[in-house]
Design a protein around this motif. Structure first.
Motif, mmCIF file in Angstrom:
data_model
loop_
_atom_site.group_PDB
_atom_site.id
_atom_site.type_symbol
_atom_site.label_atom_id
_atom_site.label_comp_id
_atom_site.label_asym_id
_atom_site.label_seq_id
_atom_site.Cartn_x
_atom_site.Cartn_y
_atom_site.Cartn_z
ATOM 1 N N CYS A 411 84.872 20.227 56.834
ATOM 2 C CA CYS A 411 84.286 21.284 56.000
ATOM 3 C C CYS A 411 82.842 21.569 56.402
ATOM 4 C CB CYS A 411 84.376 20.891 54.529
ATOM 5 S SG CYS A 411 86.034 21.157 53.842
ATOM 6 N N ALA A 412 82.091 20.520 56.720
ATOM 7 C CA ALA A 412 80.711 20.724 57.161
ATOM 8 C C ALA A 412 80.682 21.507 58.467
ATOM 9 C CB ALA A 412 80.005 19.381 57.323
ATOM 10 N N LEU A 413 81.587 21.160 59.371
ATOM 11 C CA LEU A 413 81.654 21.832 60.670
ATOM 12 C C LEU A 413 82.047 23.295 60.515
ATOM 13 C CD1 LEU A 413 81.516 21.533 63.777
ATOM 14 C CD2 LEU A 413 83.944 20.896 63.724
ATOM 15 N N MET A 414 83.054 23.559 59.682
ATOM 16 C CA MET A 414 83.502 24.938 59.493
ATOM 17 C C MET A 414 82.439 25.773 58.773
ATOM 18 S SD MET A 414 86.368 25.171 61.056
ATOM 19 C CE MET A 414 85.594 24.017 62.214
ATOM 20 N N THR A 415 81.730 25.155 57.820
ATOM 21 C CA THR A 415 80.663 25.873 57.118
ATOM 22 C C THR A 415 79.561 26.279 58.090
ATOM 23 O OG1 THR A 415 81.127 24.704 55.048
ATOM 24 C CG2 THR A 415 78.946 25.714 55.278
ATOM 25 N N ALA A 416 79.156 25.346 58.952
ATOM 26 C CA ALA A 416 78.119 25.644 59.938
ATOM 27 C C ALA A 416 78.593 26.695 60.941
ATOM 28 C CB ALA A 416 77.719 24.359 60.662
ATOM 29 N N ARG A 417 79.859 26.612 61.309
ATOM 30 C CA ARG A 417 80.379 27.566 62.293
ATOM 31 C C ARG A 417 80.465 28.968 61.685
ATOM 32 N NH1 ARG A 417 82.748 26.116 67.261
ATOM 33 N NH2 ARG A 417 84.215 27.628 68.135
ATOM 34 N N LEU A 418 80.810 29.041 60.400
ATOM 35 C CA LEU A 418 80.851 30.343 59.729
ATOM 36 C C LEU A 418 79.468 30.972 59.645
ATOM 37 C CD1 LEU A 418 83.429 29.670 56.885
ATOM 38 C CD2 LEU A 418 83.520 31.600 58.484
ATOM 39 N N GLU A 419 78.453 30.160 59.478
ATOM 40 C CA GLU A 419 77.093 30.692 59.450
ATOM 41 C C GLU A 419 76.712 31.272 60.809
ATOM 42 O OE1 GLU A 419 74.527 27.602 58.121
ATOM 43 O OE2 GLU A 419 75.333 27.579 56.069
ATOM 44 N N LYS A 420 77.174 30.627 61.866
ATOM 45 C CA LYS A 420 76.863 31.095 63.223
ATOM 46 C C LYS A 420 77.763 32.260 63.622
ATOM 47 C CE LYS A 420 76.314 29.431 67.985
ATOM 48 N NZ LYS A 420 76.410 28.247 68.882
ATOM 49 N N PHE A 421 79.047 32.196 63.195
ATOM 50 C CA PHE A 421 80.016 33.245 63.553
ATOM 51 C C PHE A 421 80.677 33.758 62.268
ATOM 52 C CE2 PHE A 421 80.051 30.126 67.084
ATOM 53 C CZ PHE A 421 79.627 30.932 68.128
ATOM 54 N N PRO A 422 80.039 34.661 61.560
ATOM 55 C CA PRO A 422 80.600 35.141 60.284
ATOM 56 C C PRO A 422 81.968 35.811 60.439
ATOM 57 C CG PRO A 422 78.292 35.777 60.520
ATOM 58 C CD PRO A 422 78.719 35.257 61.850
ATOM 59 N N ASP A 423 82.296 36.271 61.641
ATOM 60 C CA ASP A 423 83.569 36.947 61.857
ATOM 61 C C ASP A 423 84.680 36.008 62.322
ATOM 62 O OD1 ASP A 423 82.418 36.407 64.308
ATOM 63 O OD2 ASP A 423 83.049 38.295 65.238
ATOM 64 N N MET A 424 84.404 34.710 62.341
ATOM 65 C CA MET A 424 85.399 33.748 62.834
ATOM 66 C C MET A 424 86.559 33.584 61.843
ATOM 67 S SD MET A 424 84.086 29.873 61.986
ATOM 68 C CE MET A 424 85.767 29.264 61.842
ATOM 69 N N HIS A 425 87.685 33.109 62.363
ATOM 70 C CA HIS A 425 88.844 32.763 61.544
ATOM 71 C C HIS A 425 89.424 31.443 62.028
ATOM 72 C CE1 HIS A 425 88.444 37.064 60.653
ATOM 73 N NE2 HIS A 425 89.040 36.770 59.496
ATOM 74 N N ILE A 426 90.169 30.809 61.145
ATOM 75 C CA ILE A 426 90.848 29.554 61.470
ATOM 76 C C ILE A 426 92.348 29.836 61.458
ATOM 77 C CG2 ILE A 426 91.209 27.143 60.830
ATOM 78 C CD1 ILE A 426 88.575 27.281 59.265
ATOM 79 N N LYS A 455 90.320 29.423 52.206
ATOM 80 C CA LYS A 455 91.573 30.056 51.774
ATOM 81 C C LYS A 455 91.390 31.534 51.475
ATOM 82 C CE LYS A 455 93.865 27.687 48.663
ATOM 83 N NZ LYS A 455 94.076 26.810 47.476
ATOM 84 N N ASP A 456 90.152 31.947 51.225
ATOM 85 C CA ASP A 456 89.861 33.336 50.872
ATOM 86 C C ASP A 456 89.589 34.171 52.121
ATOM 87 O OD1 ASP A 456 89.378 35.619 49.413
ATOM 88 O OD2 ASP A 456 87.306 35.066 48.918
ATOM 89 N N GLY A 457 90.590 34.229 53.017
ATOM 90 C CA GLY A 457 90.518 35.130 54.161
ATOM 91 C C GLY A 457 90.088 34.522 55.474
ATOM 92 N N VAL A 458 89.624 33.273 55.472
ATOM 93 C CA VAL A 458 89.235 32.647 56.741
ATOM 94 C C VAL A 458 90.456 32.047 57.430
ATOM 95 C CG1 VAL A 458 87.773 30.904 57.845
ATOM 96 C CG2 VAL A 458 86.915 32.200 55.878
ATOM 97 N N LEU A 459 91.292 31.358 56.653
ATOM 98 C CA LEU A 459 92.524 30.801 57.202
ATOM 99 C C LEU A 459 93.536 31.919 57.438
ATOM 100 C CD1 LEU A 459 92.781 27.684 54.899
ATOM 101 C CD2 LEU A 459 92.602 27.583 57.387
ATOM 102 N N VAL A 460 94.129 31.928 58.614
ATOM 103 C CA VAL A 460 95.118 32.944 58.977
ATOM 104 C C VAL A 460 96.405 32.233 59.397
ATOM 105 C CG1 VAL A 460 95.697 34.848 60.522
ATOM 106 C CG2 VAL A 460 93.330 34.546 59.736
ATOM 107 N N ASP A 461 97.470 32.503 58.670
ATOM 108 C CA ASP A 461 98.768 31.887 58.946
ATOM 109 C C ASP A 461 99.553 32.775 59.912
ATOM 110 O OD1 ASP A 461 101.207 30.670 58.990
ATOM 111 O OD2 ASP A 461 101.571 30.783 56.831
ATOM 112 N N LEU A 462 99.670 32.341 61.150
ATOM 113 C CA LEU A 462 100.375 33.141 62.143
ATOM 114 C C LEU A 462 101.883 33.146 61.933
ATOM 115 C CD1 LEU A 462 98.390 32.288 65.409
ATOM 116 C CD2 LEU A 462 98.292 34.381 64.035
#
Length: 554
Positions: A411-426, A455-462
């Motif tokens: 969670c810490a890693l994903m939070t930091a990555r979202l700050e750097k890349f606001p358009d990223m998805h998982i 869960k609010d739009g960052v996670l994408v279920d292929l």
């Protein structure tokens, strides 16, 4: 199900379970025992062997608890005789049943592995009896309760019917019997039920199984596939059905088809996948009733693509885009994108045999202190250690405490990555990752806000994208199956599936416990390599879907 040397039969509660799941399979087993030149294949499944071992360990934990809590526990010694020697077989099981009866009349607090034997069932001229092996019979207020251990997290009807069968045996012995039966579930909690709620189900299913044996005994030949007297489940996990589905090119081969849909298509005259696929769409629509137009056309397209793939094995699987809008909804690639895959062991638990978390059994329906995510696999640009693998980051956990630390780090890693890349998805494939993140956040009472944000739009279920946006000519839509679209053959090696990964983790844990570091490291490396390919495959699938959106086959 046993056929003894004198042509008599003996059934058990497990036969009723098989019948409930697949009548055709049990009929085929009866034919095999009648010597009709058929053999029901055995499925070599390492996961089943692991579950069997863990089941015995779970059973032993309950035995030790009973010895501690109720005093004397009588253990029934039963050595099965050779069924071809009827006298020896009957003498062996009768002795064990008599020992059980004696223990029921003693001062014992519990009986382990109680044996029941009824040589002749009522209401039939067929020579057929019943045998049963109760995990535990426990004395409560001068009456006896039937307890059975199951690794499952929830009670299943087939397990309750099994308990009802043992209650019936106690009634036949005129033993004072409790109204309650217990299933001791995998997390140690007791699921308590009224035995009378399932006795009628037991009698009905027993009559059906006896009738099946009678009918198969009168029929000279083996039961043919698609015989309407015995429904076939058609599932991949059924050894009897799996063999026949392939041999007969059955409609069960169509990915996603339901048994009721298969039956309706067969009634319309299309009995094989090839027949159905080669029929014109208007012909299919005219003859098949009871299936909605869109669903029917979807099944027909699926069959057509599977047939095309089968008839052209040198090519990539056939596919078509069914919804361009779904594919166009895939987010634009970002350098911060992460491709995510868990490896989890659903059988893992810690603590006392009673189960539950440190504060006791959890609330809600999901027993959150059961099952561990032993590997968080992450794939993305610059996410891993540069000196090891800049694209892959594995977070390994061998205990709930380590799982908690992995979740915190993730969670810490994903939070930091979202700050750097606001358009990223998982990106992940199927709902497992999203579900287990929620479970772990509740379990450890941490990272709840982070998980909700993801869960609010960052996670994408292929998986959802694939199922709504394309049809692929394969009998399965698993990630491993879809790799035929974008991987070269033999890209994978070693562990072949999630079940094998769970078995490997169990083997790893045993190697660690025995201080076999070389074996432990070898197994761990194989699990990491398997997960790495899963993560990379998720990116490859995302990229393939983006290309399919640009160049659709509609």
């Amino acid at each position: 199900m046993q056929k003894l040397g004198d042509d008599s039969w003996v059934i058990s509660a497990s036969d009723l379970s098989v019948y409930a799941q697949c009548p055709w399979r049990l009929a085929r087993v009866a034919d095999e025992k009648l010597g009709k030149s058929v053999t029901v294949p055995k499925i070599d499944d390492p996961m089943m062997l692991l579950v069997a071992r863990l089941g015995l360990e779970h059973e032993d934990r309950q035995l030790q608890l009973l010895k501690k809590n109720v005093g004397t526990v009588v253990e029934i010694d039963y050595r099965r005789g050779d069924s071809s020697d009827v006298a020896l077989w009957r003498a062996s099981i009768t002795a064990a049943a008599e020992a059980t009866r004696g223990a029921l009349g003693s001062d014992a607090g519990a009986i382990f592995q109680g044996v029941f034997y009824q040589q002749q069932l009522p209401g039939t001229d067929l020579k057929v009896g019943f045998q049963g092996f109760a995990d535990f019979l426990v004395k409560v207020n001068q009456s006896w309760e039937v307890w059975d251990t199951k690794l499952a997290r929830r009670a299943k009807d087939t397990a309750l019917v099994q308990l009802a069968a043992y209650v019936d045996q106690l009634h036949l012995l005129s033993i004072a019997t409790s109204e309650s039966v217990h299933l001791v579930l995998g997390d140690g909690t007791h699921s308590i039920h009224l035995a009378t709620d399932h006795l009628e189900d037991y009698f009905t299913m027993r009559e059906q199984v006896v009738a099946l044996i009678e009918e198969r005994s009168l029929d000279i030949g083996p039961l043919p596939w698609r015989d309407e007297r015995y429904a076939a489940c058609g599932t991949k996990g059924c050894p009897a059905c799996s063999e026949q589905v392939a041999i007969h090119d059955d409609l069960f081969l169509i990915a996603g088809i339901k048994r009721t849909q298969r039956d309706k298509i067969m009634v319309a005259g299309f009995s094989t996948l090839r027949d159905f696929a080669q029929a014109r769409r208007d012909e299919v629509r005219r003859h098949v009733t009871g299936i909605s137009r869109d669903t029917l056309f979807g099944l027909h397209l699926q069959a057509t693509l599977q047939l095309e793939t089968r008839d052209n094995p040198e090519n990539r699987p056939a596919w078509e885009v069914t919804s361009s809008s779904i594919l166009h909804n895939i987010p634009a690639p970002s350098p911060g994108d992460v491709f995510f895959d868990f490896e989890g062991d659903p059988t893992y638990q810690e603590g006392e045999a009673a189960g539950g978390g440190p504060d006791g059994a959890p609330e809600d329906d999901e027993p959150v202190w059961f099952g561990i995510e032993y590997l968080f696999g992450l794939w993305g640009e610059g996410i891993g250690a540069p000196e090891v693998d800049p694209h892959f980051l594995p977070l390994w956990a061998e205990s709930f405490e380590e799982e908690k630390r992995s979740l915190e780090y993730f969670c810490a890693l994903m939070t930091a990555r979202l700050e750097k890349f606001p358009d990223m998805h998982i990106y992940h494939y199927a709902s497992y990752e999203k579900t287990r993140l929620t479970v772990m956040a509740k379990r450890h009472e941490i990272a709840l806000a982070c998980v909700e944000r993801l869960k609010d739009g960052v996670l994408v279920d292929l998986y959802s994208t694939v199922m709504k946006g394309v049809k692929v000519g394969l009998p399965s839509y698993s990630l491993k199956a879809l790799e035929a679209l974008y991987f070269e053959p033999n890209t994978r090696s070693g562990i072949a599936g999630g079940g094998e990964s769970v078995v490997a983790f169990s083997d790893y844990s045993q190697a660690v416990a025995s201080d076999d570091q070389a074996t432990a490291q070898r197994i761990k490396s194989s699990i990491l390599n398997y997960n790495r390919i899963d993560c990379f495959s998720t990116q490859a699938l995302r990229d393939w879907l983006l290309e399919a959106a640009k160049n659709p086959r509609v």
